[in-house]
Design an enzyme around this catalytic site. Sequence first.
Site, PDB file in Angstrom:
ATOM      1  N   SER A 242     -35.943  -2.879  -3.002  1.00  0.00           N
ATOM      2  CA  SER A 242     -35.754  -1.488  -3.413  1.00  0.00           C
ATOM      3  C   SER A 242     -37.045  -0.721  -3.661  1.00  0.00           C
ATOM      4  O   SER A 242     -38.114  -1.289  -3.839  1.00  0.00           O
ATOM      5  CB  SER A 242     -34.923  -1.496  -4.694  1.00  0.00           C
ATOM      6  OG  SER A 242     -35.079  -0.299  -5.398  1.00  0.00           O
TER       7      SER A 242
ATOM      8  N   ARG B 187     -28.222  -5.463   2.448  1.00  0.00           N
ATOM      9  CA  ARG B 187     -28.878  -6.463   1.600  1.00  0.00           C
ATOM     10  C   ARG B 187     -27.882  -7.465   1.071  1.00  0.00           C
ATOM     11  O   ARG B 187     -26.753  -7.091   0.762  1.00  0.00           O
ATOM     12  CB  ARG B 187     -29.511  -5.781   0.393  1.00  0.00           C
ATOM     13  CG  ARG B 187     -30.843  -5.299   0.722  1.00  0.00           C
ATOM     14  CD  ARG B 187     -31.608  -4.720  -0.418  1.00  0.00           C
ATOM     15  NE  ARG B 187     -32.727  -4.113   0.261  1.00  0.00           N
ATOM     16  CZ  ARG B 187     -33.349  -3.035  -0.128  1.00  0.00           C
ATOM     17  NH1 ARG B 187     -33.002  -2.432  -1.236  1.00  0.00           N
ATOM     18  NH2 ARG B 187     -34.333  -2.554   0.595  1.00  0.00           N
TER      19      ARG B 187
ATOM     20  N   ARG C  24     -37.196   1.176  -6.315  1.00  0.00           N
ATOM     21  CA  ARG C  24     -37.130   1.522  -7.740  1.00  0.00           C
ATOM     22  C   ARG C  24     -38.469   1.275  -8.447  1.00  0.00           C
ATOM     23  O   ARG C  24     -38.955   0.160  -8.510  1.00  0.00           O
ATOM     24  CB  ARG C  24     -35.979   0.762  -8.423  1.00  0.00           C
ATOM     25  CG  ARG C  24     -36.084  -0.731  -8.336  1.00  0.00           C
ATOM     26  CD  ARG C  24     -34.797  -1.411  -8.814  1.00  0.00           C
ATOM     27  NE  ARG C  24     -33.772  -1.356  -7.783  1.00  0.00           N
ATOM     28  CZ  ARG C  24     -32.949  -2.353  -7.487  1.00  0.00           C
ATOM     29  NH1 ARG C  24     -32.967  -3.471  -8.176  1.00  0.00           N
ATOM     30  NH2 ARG C  24     -32.061  -2.236  -6.522  1.00  0.00           N
TER      31      ARG C  24
ATOM     32  N   ASP D 113     -24.928   9.116  -6.059  1.00  0.00           N
ATOM     33  CA  ASP D 113     -24.197   8.094  -5.309  1.00  0.00           C
ATOM     34  C   ASP D 113     -24.244   6.695  -5.935  1.00  0.00           C
ATOM     35  O   ASP D 113     -23.296   5.940  -5.871  1.00  0.00           O
ATOM     36  CB  ASP D 113     -24.731   8.007  -3.857  1.00  0.00           C
ATOM     37  CG  ASP D 113     -26.255   7.839  -3.805  1.00  0.00           C
ATOM     38  OD1 ASP D 113     -26.878   7.729  -4.871  1.00  0.00           O
ATOM     39  OD2 ASP D 113     -26.816   7.834  -2.699  1.00  0.00           O
ATOM     40  N   HIS D 114     -25.367   6.368  -6.592  1.00  0.00           N
ATOM     41  CA  HIS D 114     -25.526   4.984  -7.071  1.00  0.00           C
ATOM     42  C   HIS D 114     -24.781   4.699  -8.372  1.00  0.00           C
ATOM     43  O   HIS D 114     -24.558   3.542  -8.703  1.00  0.00           O
ATOM     44  CB  HIS D 114     -27.007   4.669  -7.289  1.00  0.00           C
ATOM     45  CG  HIS D 114     -27.766   4.388  -6.019  1.00  0.00           C
ATOM     46  ND1 HIS D 114     -27.923   5.319  -5.033  1.00  0.00           N
ATOM     47  CD2 HIS D 114     -28.416   3.284  -5.597  1.00  0.00           C
ATOM     48  CE1 HIS D 114     -28.635   4.792  -4.051  1.00  0.00           C
ATOM     49  NE2 HIS D 114     -28.955   3.559  -4.372  1.00  0.00           N
TER      50      HIS D 114
ATOM     51  N   ASP E 126     -35.757   5.954  -2.100  1.00  0.00           N
ATOM     52  CA  ASP E 126     -34.811   4.885  -1.821  1.00  0.00           C
ATOM     53  C   ASP E 126     -35.315   4.165  -0.586  1.00  0.00           C
ATOM     54  O   ASP E 126     -35.769   4.816   0.361  1.00  0.00           O
ATOM     55  CB  ASP E 126     -33.412   5.445  -1.564  1.00  0.00           C
ATOM     56  CG  ASP E 126     -32.395   4.335  -1.536  1.00  0.00           C
ATOM     57  OD1 ASP E 126     -31.703   4.129  -2.549  1.00  0.00           O
ATOM     58  OD2 ASP E 126     -32.305   3.652  -0.488  1.00  0.00           O
TER      59      ASP E 126
HETATM   60  C1  MIC Z   1     -30.916  -0.515  -2.902  1.00  0.00           C
HETATM   61  O1  MIC Z   1     -30.319  -0.486  -1.825  1.00  0.00           O
HETATM   62  O2  MIC Z   1     -31.435  -1.546  -3.343  1.00  0.00           O
HETATM   63  C2  MIC Z   1     -31.044   0.775  -3.696  1.00  0.00           C
HETATM   64  C3  MIC Z   1     -30.232   0.640  -4.897  1.00  0.00           C
HETATM   65  O3  MIC Z   1     -30.544   1.850  -2.940  1.00  0.00           O
HETATM   66  C4  MIC Z   1     -32.515   0.974  -4.014  1.00  0.00           C
HETATM   67  C5  MIC Z   1     -32.794   2.116  -4.900  1.00  0.00           C
HETATM   68  C6  MIC Z   1     -32.565   1.859  -6.345  1.00  0.00           C
HETATM   69  O4  MIC Z   1     -32.847   0.769  -6.820  1.00  0.00           O
HETATM   70  O5  MIC Z   1     -32.166   2.794  -7.017  1.00  0.00           O
HETATM   71  C7  MIC Z   1     -33.407   1.118  -2.798  1.00  0.00           C
HETATM   72  O6  MIC Z   1     -33.071   0.619  -1.761  1.00  0.00           O
HETATM   73  O7  MIC Z   1     -34.513   1.677  -2.897  1.00  0.00           O
HETATM   74 FE1  SF4 Z   2     -26.606   2.750  -1.670  1.00  0.00          FE
HETATM   75 FE2  SF4 Z   2     -28.883   1.387  -1.255  1.00  0.00          FE
HETATM   76 FE3  SF4 Z   2     -26.474   0.323  -0.705  1.00  0.00          FE
HETATM   77 FE4  SF4 Z   2     -27.365   2.263   0.765  1.00  0.00          FE
HETATM   78  S1  SF4 Z   2     -28.289   0.245   0.574  1.00  0.00           S
HETATM   79  S2  SF4 Z   2     -25.287   2.088  -0.014  1.00  0.00           S
HETATM   80  S3  SF4 Z   2     -28.448   3.542  -0.690  1.00  0.00           S
HETATM   81  S4  SF4 Z   2     -27.275   0.897  -2.715  1.00  0.00           S
END
Ligand code: MIC
Ligand code: SF4
Length: 755
Positions: free
Chosen positions: A643, A448, A645, A95-96, A160
């Site tokens: 995140s 976010r 990550r 998805d990302h 995630d």
């Molecule tokens: C996000 O919303 O910041 C992400 C991208 O989903 C991250 C995961 C990532 O950095 O791959 C998260 O929320 O953990």
């Molecule tokens: Fe994707 Fe993270 Fe955004 Fe949700 S908050 S849509 S998992 S990047």
Amino acid sequence: MAFDLDMIKKVYSNYETRIAAARKVVGKPLTLTEKILYAHLWDGDAAQAYQRGTDYVDFAPDRVAMQDATAQMALLQFMQAGRASVAVPSTVHCDHLIQAKEGAKTDLAVSNTQNKEVFDFLASVSNKYGIGFWKPGAGIIHQVVLENYAFPGGMMIGTDSHTPNAGGLGMIAIGVGGADACDVMAGLAWELKFPKLIGVKLTGKLSGWTSAKDVILKVAGILTVKGGTGYIVEYFGEGARSLSATGKGTICNMGAEIGATTSIFGYDEKIADYLKGTKRAEIAELADQVKSHLTGDDEVYANPEKYFDQVIGIDLSTLEPHVNGPFTPDMAWPISKLKEAVKEHGWPQDLEVGLIGSCTNSSYEDITRAASIAQQAVDKNLKAKAEFTITPGSELVRYTIERDGYLNTFDQMGGVVLANACGPCIGQWARHSDDPNRKNSIITSFNRNFKARNDGNPNTHAFVASPEIVTALTIAGDLGFNPLTDTLTNANGEQVKLDEPKGLEMPPKGFAVEDAGYQAPAEDGSKVSVIVDPQSTRLQLLEPFKAWEGTDLNGLKLLIKAKGKCTTDHISMAGPWLKFRGHLDNISNNMLIGAINFFNDKADNVKNQLDGSYGPVPAVQRAYKAAGIGTVVVGDENYGEGSSREHAAMEPRHLGVRAILVKSFARIHETNLKKQGMLALTFANPEDYDRIQEDDTIDIVGLTEFAPGKALKVVLTHADGSSVSFAVNHTYNAQQIEWFKAGGALNIIRNSQKA
Ligand code: MIC
Ligand code: SF4
């Protein structure tokens, strides 16, 4: 069938004895959170009551979920664990990595080509090790999990931070780094500090423009981005029962923004309805049989102050719609106060883009409510002033809303439907902009809004609201517009008012889909081979990190003293960098490039103490590495917010940073650092942050007696030869100290496989 009914039966069959054992040791009525946690102890029945906020406890999660951008590192680690298949049901979701540019169809095709190597890798690792694989276009991890795998009273971890979305169905679902997922898939226990509890009592009922999103926008305003750290948030009360299951999911999802370990709602009629609506009536039947265990005890909810560490009350009947932002998700504005705030702060009032959808807000209910506003734009002859995009959370939702005509409504309003993927939410957005230096505002229904997150542009002011508010403000193209009270001028020059949104919790004709995008793994994966090209720029097999050298760390240099907010987006940016998530050396070139250097207020510009020059953080760090000199990163409050990550922890580890010393950490990031064998330290006295100077040489003393609860010492030697020392704290337990000594948790698993 995608979900595992036998596993769920097994979980429920333990409930009776495990909760009885928990009652005995705890000795008072139990919250829902305690019930689920005690029912998932690694050691079976509870033998003691755990101290909230203090005791580390081993748990046995029922499931693991991973998304493509974090799964690569999780699985590269898992491949080294030496197992034939995963120990618990696990899934991967693509998805990302899908970039939003033209629209769903083209974008998906382009992404499939650009990311072929990575998608093929994830598909073949999944196939080999018994992991369910959700193809690109199937949807966003949390929405797909909610529709298929989440179940009341279960426990899941996911790589995630928005994994808590599944709390909407009554599951304890927690965001973790890939190394934690790797442990659980390898059949090991998963450790968590027994959380403290915040109870949120919801009374009344939502109406008009207010939606579930406003509950969490309000809570974020009350608790701030760090107020939930170390807590699980449990929602209860008649108001909680009145919310749709997907609305509950939205609230739990965005609970990540207050730093909460997770959030949860008790099992109720709305959850049962959603399970039935998503073809899981069997789960609802099973849950009904253990219903009393799937909610907190009556005494708890009657006197919440006695059982929760903190209690908040919100009356849904009087709650106003909120808009939060810019730059931080906890700056909460009731819509009636927004206009004033925008003027006062000089934020750009013109809205350029409105974006709805994402894992947070793309349920059938969200879409139908937003569409009811879009329809009015068409009917009342209003032309949307801002651009508008829609990101469905899954193919199931997308197919159903297309069938029911809602995509057509958005189309008439001028909206562009993007792929069922993260897209703009994580900076995978090729936004068309005439001038990137112009201050501008956008509004999203995501969760976010950190600086530069959506479009990589630090001049973009991103605000967060419900999909219906986003739609209304997009039509107005104006942040100062309050749809509850204000009118708009239509194409005929008339003043028109938008009516309140109307929506449906579930599709009257039921959900439908042609190809949900699921690929089951091979029965016997032993013959499946996983190939990683040594020349690849996207994937790189991992080399074990070096073990601790057995001495104090002397003569380290200060790499950067980061000023103010330093989220995982600042430490390891997403957007264009997502393509290197499977290649540690390449992604390390983004290390801390978003962090602000305290000494010159610039991003990605730090002093190289070896020659006095200034340069990008990764380059300066590589110079120290080449010279064999370790470094320290210093940071402010809530360092590593955001995140899950683990790249944000692995990059400094890979490049030779030895310690991260900050005023306070966000939970997932602190654990990620420990897992990778880094030192995660906090100032015993936060004011010592002020003592750190640009040319400091730093010693970390006390490591040969590194023990739980025992402070370490930092000695700074300034450029003029003077020196100061002060105490620094840590939260390592005995096991985590072993990780540090071994050079990372994975080295311990690896060594035990060899033995
Ligand atoms: C996000 O919303 O910041 C992400 C991208 O989903 C991250 C995961 C990532 O950095 O791959 C998260 O929320 O953990
Ligand atoms: Fe994707 Fe993270 Fe955004 Fe949700 S908050 S849509 S998992 S990047």
